[in-house]
Enzyme design. Structure first.
Site, mmCIF file in Angstrom:
data_model
loop_
_atom_site.group_PDB
_atom_site.id
_atom_site.type_symbol
_atom_site.label_atom_id
_atom_site.label_comp_id
_atom_site.label_asym_id
_atom_site.label_seq_id
_atom_site.Cartn_x
_atom_site.Cartn_y
_atom_site.Cartn_z
ATOM 1 N N CYS A 36 0.825 -1.215 0.000
ATOM 2 C CA CYS A 36 0.000 0.000 0.000
ATOM 3 C C CYS A 36 0.859 1.267 0.000
ATOM 4 C CB CYS A 36 -0.948 0.015 1.183
ATOM 5 S SG CYS A 36 -0.109 0.081 2.766
ATOM 6 N N CYS A 105 -2.695 -2.669 8.622
ATOM 7 C CA CYS A 105 -2.334 -1.335 9.114
ATOM 8 C C CYS A 105 -1.920 -1.418 10.583
ATOM 9 C CB CYS A 105 -3.507 -0.371 8.970
ATOM 10 S SG CYS A 105 -4.382 -0.495 7.401
HETATM 11 FE FE1 FES Z 1 -1.658 0.048 4.268
HETATM 12 FE FE2 FES Z 1 -3.401 1.138 5.888
HETATM 13 S S1 FES Z 1 -3.719 0.649 3.779
HETATM 14 S S2 FES Z 1 -1.324 0.744 6.265
#
Ligand code: FES
Length: 144
Positions: A36, A105
């Site tokens: 991400c 996360c």
């Molecule tokens: Fe990767 Fe939240 S989407 S840390």
């Protein structure tokens, strides 16, 4: 379909605690998630084995900000051995849950704290197991 976030998550996202940086930090840990692209950095001020201050900077999604905020609140003024045991699961529980796709996360928050604690041991030449506890595993601090 819209994702459901708990009130606790929203509270820590809208009004995160302990945001910032500690200039003369005793331990700093930075982790990132390659998928991400989010990055999290933790700063610790440690005195007599207690986390006297903790700050974070997160370049990432709302869940990463909420988990950083909650995780810092959970380790502040705690002995470092206790902080070393903090799991992403405990942070998620304290936030009253996270959507499944957002669990990674919270892993970032756990790892950033562990990495900062490890950095503290290395900086001051401290024995890792003695300082952070027998169960502390260095490999847990790898970025996810
Ligand atoms: Fe990767 Fe939240 S989407 S840390």
């Amino acid at each position: 379909m819209a994702m459901e976030y708990s009130e606790k998550v929203m509270e820590h996202f809208m009004n995160p605690k302990n945001v910032g940086e500690i200039k003369d930090a005793d331990g700093v840990g930075e982790v990132g998630n390659a998928k991400c692209g989010d990055i999290m950095k933790m700063y610790l001020k440690i005195e007599d084995g207690i986390i006297k201050d903790v700050k974070f900077k997160t370049f990432g999604c709302g869940s990463a900000i909420a988990t950083s905020s909650m995780a810092t609140e959970m380790i502040k003024n705690k002995p470092i051995k206790e902080a070393a045991k903090l799991t992403n699961k405990a942070v998620v529980e304290a936030l009253h849950g996270l959507p499944a796709v957002k669990i990674h996360c919270s892993v970032l928050a756990e790892q950033a704290i562990k990495k900062a604690l490890l950095n503290y041991c290395k900086k001051f030449n401290l024995n890792i197991k003695e300082t952070l506890g027998e169960n502390f595993k260095e490999e847990d601090c790898k970025t996810c």
